[in-house]
Design an enzyme around this catalytic site. Structure first.
Site, PDB file in Angstrom:
ATOM      1  N   ASP A 118       0.855  -1.171   0.000  1.00  0.00           N
ATOM      2  CA  ASP A 118       0.000   0.000   0.000  1.00  0.00           C
ATOM      3  C   ASP A 118       0.895   1.225   0.000  1.00  0.00           C
ATOM      4  O   ASP A 118       1.632   1.498   0.952  1.00  0.00           O
ATOM      5  CB  ASP A 118      -0.943   0.047   1.199  1.00  0.00           C
ATOM      6  CG  ASP A 118      -1.993   1.149   0.978  1.00  0.00           C
ATOM      7  OD1 ASP A 118      -1.931   1.796  -0.090  1.00  0.00           O
ATOM      8  OD2 ASP A 118      -2.855   1.350   1.848  1.00  0.00           O
TER       9      ASP A 118
HETATM   10  C1  BGC Z   1      -4.552   3.738   0.160  1.00  0.00           C
HETATM   11  C2  BGC Z   1      -4.955   2.583  -0.735  1.00  0.00           C
HETATM   12  C3  BGC Z   1      -4.929   3.004  -2.175  1.00  0.00           C
HETATM   13  C4  BGC Z   1      -3.558   3.553  -2.504  1.00  0.00           C
HETATM   14  C5  BGC Z   1      -3.403   3.964  -3.949  1.00  0.00           C
HETATM   15  C6  BGC Z   1      -3.278   4.412  -0.302  1.00  0.00           C
HETATM   16  O1  BGC Z   1      -3.038   5.574   0.389  1.00  0.00           O
HETATM   17  O2  BGC Z   1      -4.411   3.272   1.482  1.00  0.00           O
HETATM   18  O3  BGC Z   1      -6.215   2.103  -0.365  1.00  0.00           O
HETATM   19  O4  BGC Z   1      -5.265   1.927  -2.999  1.00  0.00           O
HETATM   20  O5  BGC Z   1      -3.311   4.674  -1.683  1.00  0.00           O
HETATM   21  O6  BGC Z   1      -4.096   5.105  -4.244  1.00  0.00           O
END
Ligand code: BGC
Length: 739
Positions: free
Chosen positions: A285
C-alpha cells in the site's frame, strides 16, 4: 510475425504469433520464463516498481522523471493514469522505447464506480443485495477497462468495528459473513468473465491484513489481536475475495503483532501463499515499504526493501525502495536473485493473462469509452443501487413517504445542495459536477404545483450560526421540511478519523432550531459512517440514512422520500449511542457478568446504556413484516446432516415491500467462548400486502465450525440457539444440538 518482433529476439518471444499455439496456463509459464531469461537484474526490478501519474484539472499527467524511468525499464506499472488516449500514449513509451518492449500495467482506485459513481461501499453494503453489489462493480470495471485500466485497487475487505476510523466507509462494515459475501460479489463484478476479458479489470484485495482494527480508530495505527480473532473475524472476507478469483493483494499500513504488514512473512507467505495457495502478486500500500523505517523495524532503504521482498511482497508502490536497493543487495550476496525472479514471474504472468503481450493497447478504446462512460444504463444502475442502499431509521406516524403534491416543501441543510459531497471520497474519475443533489431530486419528483424552498442553514463543519435564522424563516413557510445533514466527502475515507461522531459543526444547532418551528421534519443523513444521533432519534419523526449516494444521489433519495421506491436497506454496521461505547458490534461475547440493570457488579457503564441506538441489520420499510415461530426439522443433527430452519414472514402492511430475513446462530458452550450471535444466512424476499412466505435456511456442520481451543477449524458437539429476524436484536429463536 509482426513488425515489432522482427526487431529483436526479445520481442519475437513476446509476439502473439510466436506463442499463440500456447494458450494454456502452463504455456504462459513457459512464456514468462522466456521473457525472464532475457531480462537484466535492473529490468527485473523495474517490473516490481509501480509509480503514480499525477492528476490535475485537465486529467492525468506524468512527471518527466517517471517518463524517463519508463523508458529505462525502471517501472513496470503506473497508477492514477486513465483515459484511452493517455494510457495508449504511456504504453507506447514502454512498448516502443524500452529494450524489451514489455507493456505497462495501469492501476487505479476504482472503488465505487469509475465515471458513474455508486454509493460509498459501506452504503452499498447496506443494500444487502449481492446482485446489486456485483452489478455496481461490473459497471465500474466496464468503464475503467474502456479507459485503458487493467487493475483496480478494490475491493477493500477490511472488517471495521470502529466508526471513528474514516475508512469504515470503504468496506462492507462489521460482519464476517456479510463482509465475505460482499467481498466475493465485488470481485465477481470487477473481474467479470475473468482476467483478460476485455471489459474487466483485475481486483486487488486490500488491505491485508486487519487494517480495520487500527487502535482507537486512528488511521494507520497499530493493530494487535490474537491469532484466533485474526482468523475468525478479520481474515475471512479477504479469503472469500481470493476464493472468488481476485488476482492481486495489497498489504496494509498497520503493524500486526509487532510486524508491519508489508514486512510480515506470516501474512504474505505463510497464510497467503502456503495456506491459501494464492498465486497472484502482492503490491504494497503506497509507500509502506518506506514506512517500515518510522515503524521502527527497518533502519534504512536496503533493510526495508529486503524485509518486504523476503516477506513475499512483489511490487513496490511509489516508495522506489526496490529500485534503489535490491540490485545492490543481490550484488553484495545479501539477497537471492531467485526471490526477485519469483516476484517478476508473478507480475509478468498477469500481464500475459491480461493479453497485454498480444495487444498492449487492447483496453485503451476510445470507441468503448464513448459507448460506455456514464451511459444511460450505467446511470440507471447507479440510481437503483443508491436507493437500495438507503436505510429508513425511523418513521413515526408514517410521515414518509411524502405526498408529491405538498403545497410548500422546504429543503434545508448544508448537504441539501452540496454537489461535490454526493460522490464521496475515492471517487475515481467521477465528475462531481455531474452529480445530482437532493434539492434537484426533490424538485424533479414533486408535482408542478409544489413550491420547493431552499436554505442552507449552515456549513458542514464550521461554527458560524449566522444563516440559521434564515433557514428557520424558510421552514416556517413550509408544510414539510426535509433536512439534509451529515458529513462532507472529505470527512470519510483515508486519513479521516474522527474522535467525535456527532453531526459536525453547528448542524445540531440548525436541527434543533428547525425542530422548534413545529413543522414535520424528515432528516436525511448524508455521511460515510455511523454517527451518534440519539437526539435526532428522540425528537425527529422521520430519519433516512442515505450515505453518500453517488452520481444519482438526488433522484435516488427522492425515489425513497416520495415512495417510488419502498426502502429496503439494512445497516451493515451498528450505530452506537455514544463514542464511549466503541467498539460496539452485535457479535460480542457475553462476559461472566452479563448486564443486569439491578446489579451494579455486572458489565455495563455508569453513564451509558450497553445497547446500540440502531442494531446491525436494522432498517424499516413503508410496510411492516411479522415473523412466525422459528422451526427446525430436527432437534439433533450430526456432522453429515443438513439442518433446515424455517420461519414464516408476512407482509402485515399496506404496501408491497422487500424484507431481508436474517439468520443468527449462537453456540452455547465451546472449548473457547463463542459470540452471542453470528450471522449465518440472509434472504431477501418481496411480499405483496397480506402475503406470507416460508423462508428456509440450510445449516451444515461448516456453519457451526470455528477455531477450537487448539486452533483447528471444526465443530464441537453441544447446544446451539438459532434465531431469525429482521435485525440482530429483534429475533425469535429455537434450540438444537449437534451430536
Ligand atoms: C490507500 C490505498 C490506495 C492507494 C493507492 C493508499 O493511500 O491506502 O487504499 O489503494 O493509496 O491510491
Amino acid at each position: 510475425m509482426n513488425k515489432l518482433c522482427s526487431l529483436t529476439l526479445a520481442t519475437a518471444l513476446l509476439c502473439a504469433a510466436c506463442y499463440s499455439s500456447e494458450k494454456t496456463s502452463t504455456g504462459i509459464g513457459t512464456r514468462v520464463d522466456s521473457v525472464l531469461a532475457l531480462m537484466t537484474l535492473d529490468e527485473k526490478i523495474g517490473q516490481l516498481t509501480l509509480f503514480t501519474s499525477d492528476i490535475d484539472v485537465t486529467g492525468p499527467t506524468m512527471r518527466e522523471n517517471y517518463k524517463e524511468d519508463i523508458k529505462a525499464g525502471r517501472v513496470g506499472a503506473i497508477f492514477n493514469a486513465y483515459g484511452a488516449a493517455y494510457t495508449r500514449k504511456l504504453q507506447e513509451i514502454a512498448v516502443k522505447e524500452t529494450r524489451l518492449h514489455i507493456p505497462l500495467l495501469f492501476g487505479y482506485d476504482v472503488v465505487h464506480g469509475h465515471r458513474t459513481i455508486f454509493p460509498m461501499p459501506l452504503g452499498e453494503a447496506a443494500s444487502w443485495d449481492l446482485a446489486a453489489v456485483e452489478k455496481s462493480a461490473r459497471v465500474a470495471a466496464d468503464e475503467a477497462s474502456a479507459e485503458g485500466l487493467h487493475w483496480t485497487f478494490a475491493p477493500m475487505c477490511d472488517i471495521a468495528r470502529d466508526p471513528r476510523w474514516g475508512r469504515i466507509t470503504e468496506g462492507a462494515g462489521e460482519d464476517v459473513y456479510l463482509g465475505s459475501k460482499i467481498a466475493a460479489a465485488r470481485v465477481k463484478g470487477i473481474q467479470g468473465d475473468g482476467v483478460g476479458s476485455l471489459n474487466s479489470v483485475m481486483a486487488c484485495v486490500k488491505h491485508f491484513a486487519a487494517y480495520g482494527a487500527a487502535q482507537a480508530g486512528r488511521d494507520y495505527h497499530t493493530t494487535d489481536m490474537s491469532d484466533r480473532v485474526l482468523r475468525e473475524t478479520y481474515l475471512p472476507p479477504y479469503k472469500a475475495a481470493l476464493d472468488a478469483g481476485a488476482a492481486t493483494v495489497m498489504t496494509s499500513f498497520n503493524e500486526i503483532d509487532g510486524v508491519p504488514a508489508t514486512g510480515n512473512k506470516y501474512l504474505m507467505t505463510d497464510i497467503l501463499r502456503k495456506e491459501w495457495n494464492f498465486t497472484g502478486f502482492v503490491v504494497t500500500d503506497y509507500t509502506s515499504i518506506m514506512e517500515m523505517i518510522p515503524h521502527g523495524i527497518a533502519e534504512d532503504t536496503a533493510s526495508a526493501a529486503a524485509l518486504a521482498l523476503e516477506a513475499g511482497v512483489d511490487m513496490d508502490m511509489q516508495a522506489g525502495f526496490y529500485n534503489d536497493a535490491l540490485a545492490a543487495l543481490v550484488k553484495a550476496g545479501k539477497l537471492k536473485e531467485g526471490l526477485i525472479d519469483e516476484a517478476v514471474r508473478r507480475i509478468l504472468r498477469k500481464k500475459f493473462e491480461l493479453g497485454l503481450f498480444d495487444d498492449p493497447y487492447r483496453y485503451s478504446s476510445e470507441q468503448r469509452e464513448k459507448e460506455t462512460l456514464m451511459s444511460a444504463a450505467n446511470l440507471e444502475a447507479a440510481r437503483d443501487v443508491a436507493r437500495k442502499a438507503i436505510v429508513l431509521l425511523k418513521n413515526d406516524k408514517q410521515l414518509l413517504p411524502l405526498e408529491k403534491d405538498v403545497k410548500k416543501l422546504a429543503v434545508i441543510g448544508p448537504l441539501a445542495d452540496a454537489r461535490r459531497e454526493m460522490i464521496g471520497s475515492w471517487s475515481a474519475a467521477g465528475d462531481w459536477h455531474k452529480a445530482s443533489t437532493l434539492l434537484e431530486g426533490v424538485k424533479q419528483a414533486v408535482s408542478a404545483g409544489t413550491q420547493v424552498l431552499y436554505a442552507k442553514g449552515c456549513a458542514i463543519d464550521n461554527d458560524s450560526t449566522q444563516a440559521i435564522a434564515q433557514a428557520v424563516r424558510t421552514a416556517q413557510q413550509a408544510d414539510v421540511v426535509i433536512l439534509a445533514v451529515g458529513e462532507g466527502a472529505w470527512m470519510t475515507g483515508e486519513a479521516a478519523s474522527r474522535a467525535s461522531l456527532n453531526i459536525p459543526g453547528v448542524q445540531q444547532r440548525l436541527i434543533e432550531a428547525i425542530y422548534k418551528t413545529g413543522k414535520p421534519v424528515v432528516a436525511v443523513l448524508l455521511n460515510g459512517r455511523p454517527l451518534t444521533i440519539p437526539w435526532l432519534d428522540a425528537n425527529i419523526p422521520a430519519i433516512v440514512e442515505a450515505w453518500l449516494p453517488g452520481t444519482m444521489a438526488g433522484q435516488a433519495i427522492a425515489d425513497v422520500l416520495f415512495g417510488d421506491y419502498n426502502p429496503s436497506g439494512r445497516l451493515p454496521v451498528t450505530f452506537p449511542r455514544s463514542v464511549g461505547q466503541i467498539p460496539l458490534y452485535y457479535s460480542m461475547k457475553n462476559t461472566g457478568r452479563p448486564m443486569d440493570p439491578n446489579n451494579k457488579y455486572t458489565s455495563k457503564y455508569l453513564d451509558e446504556r450497553n445497547d446500540p441506538l440502531y442494531p446491525f441489520g436494522y432498517g424499516l420499510s413503508y410496510t411492516t413484516f411479522s415473523y412466525g415461530p422459528v422451526q427446525v426439522d430436527k432437534q439433533e443433527m450430526t456432522q453429515q446432516d443438513e439442518l433446515i430452519v424455517t420461519c414464516t414472514v408476512t407482509n402485515t402492511g399496506a404496501r408491497a415491500g422487500k424484507e431481508t430475513v436474517q439468520l443468527y446462530l449462537h453456540d452455547v458452550t465451546g472449548s473457547v467462548t463463542r459470540p452471542v450471535r453470528e450471522l449465518k444466512g440472509f434472504k431477501q424476499i418481496e411480499l405483496a400486502p397480506g402475503a406470507s412466505q416460508n423462508v428456509t435456511f440450510k445449516l451444515t456442520a461448516h456453519d457451526l465450525s470455528f477455531y477450537r481451543r487448539d486452533m483447528s477449524f471444526g465443530t464441537e458437539p453441544g447446544k446451539f440457539d438459532v434465531y431469525i429476524g429482521p435485525n440482530a436484536r429483534d429475533t425469535q429463536g429455537t434450540a438444537f444440538a449437534l451430536r
